[in-house]
Design an enzyme around this catalytic site. Structure first.
Site, PDB file in Angstrom:
ATOM      1  N   HIS A  71       8.144   2.570   1.262  1.00 19.12           N
ATOM      2  CA  HIS A  71       7.070   3.331   0.626  1.00 19.12           C
ATOM      3  C   HIS A  71       6.292   4.131   1.669  1.00 19.12           C
ATOM      4  CE1 HIS A  71       3.630   3.603  -2.412  1.00 19.12           C
ATOM      5  NE2 HIS A  71       3.079   4.023  -1.288  1.00 19.12           N
ATOM      6  N   GLU A  72       5.835   3.437   2.708  1.00 19.13           N
ATOM      7  CA  GLU A  72       5.021   4.101   3.731  1.00 19.13           C
ATOM      8  C   GLU A  72       5.858   5.057   4.584  1.00 19.13           C
ATOM      9  OE1 GLU A  72       1.980   4.038   3.252  1.00 19.13           O
ATOM     10  OE2 GLU A  72       1.834   2.258   1.995  1.00 19.13           O
ATOM     11  N   HIS A  75       6.213   8.380   2.932  1.00 20.48           N
ATOM     12  CA  HIS A  75       5.053   9.261   3.068  1.00 20.48           C
ATOM     13  C   HIS A  75       5.183  10.119   4.331  1.00 20.48           C
ATOM     14  CE1 HIS A  75       2.628   8.041  -0.297  1.00 20.48           C
ATOM     15  NE2 HIS A  75       2.612   6.775   0.069  1.00 20.48           N
TER      16      HIS A  75
END
Length: 160
Positions: A71-72, A75
């Site tokens: 997820h991170e 980004h």
């Protein structure tokens, strides 16, 4: 291997996989485990930095490896590939699904009771309120007075 080492190794695996799939190199981020509060992680785009919550990571190690790290990382990848886009927009979602085969959930479902902020009970004329430690301390120091939004009466400590 500590959970910090396991997370750092997963970040590296994610980057290697992204480089293989997208056929281009990406600068590696710095990684910090100094995050507090109820968020699992954060990506600081302009600084190429990832922050993770050590308490939630220790309690949810496999979910961090499988979900939070990709997820991170996505980004940062979205920022490096597309520039400024919506944080959980279609570019980020496509990276989650197409690169890592992870459902693009925007929020975790971890038990946050261990990191939930301490609250203090206050009452007004109509109900009980839970105030943060910051607001509680401001009241104790005489720096603030809070009122109920419904009945407009001042909040009083429920302990008195």
């Amino acid at each position: 291997m500590s959970f910090e080492d396991a997370i750092a190794a997963q970040v590296e695996r994610c980057y290697q996989h992204a480089e293989n799939q997208l056929k281009r190199p990406f600068p590696r981020p710095s990684i910090s485990f100094a995050m507090r509060g109820q968020a699992a992680g954060a990506a600081h785009l302009q600084h190429n930095r990832l922050r993770f919550n050590p308490v939630l990571a220790a309690q949810n190690q496999q979910a961090f490896i499988d979900q939070v790290v990709p997820h991170e990382v996505c980004h940062l990848l979205a920022w490096q590939l597309y520039g400024k886009v919506k944080p959980h927009g279609r570019e980020w979602q496509a990276l989650m699904v197409n690169l890592f085969a992870v459902r693009p959930d925007t929020r975790h479902q971890f038990d946050v009771s261990a990191v939930a902020p301490r609250t203090f009970s206050y009452r007004c004329n109509c109900r009980l309120h839970q105030l943060t430690i910051r607001r509680h301390n401001k009241i104790l120091r005489g720096q603030a007075e809070y009122r109920c939004r419904l009945c407009q009466s001042p909040l009083q400590s429920a302990l008195s």
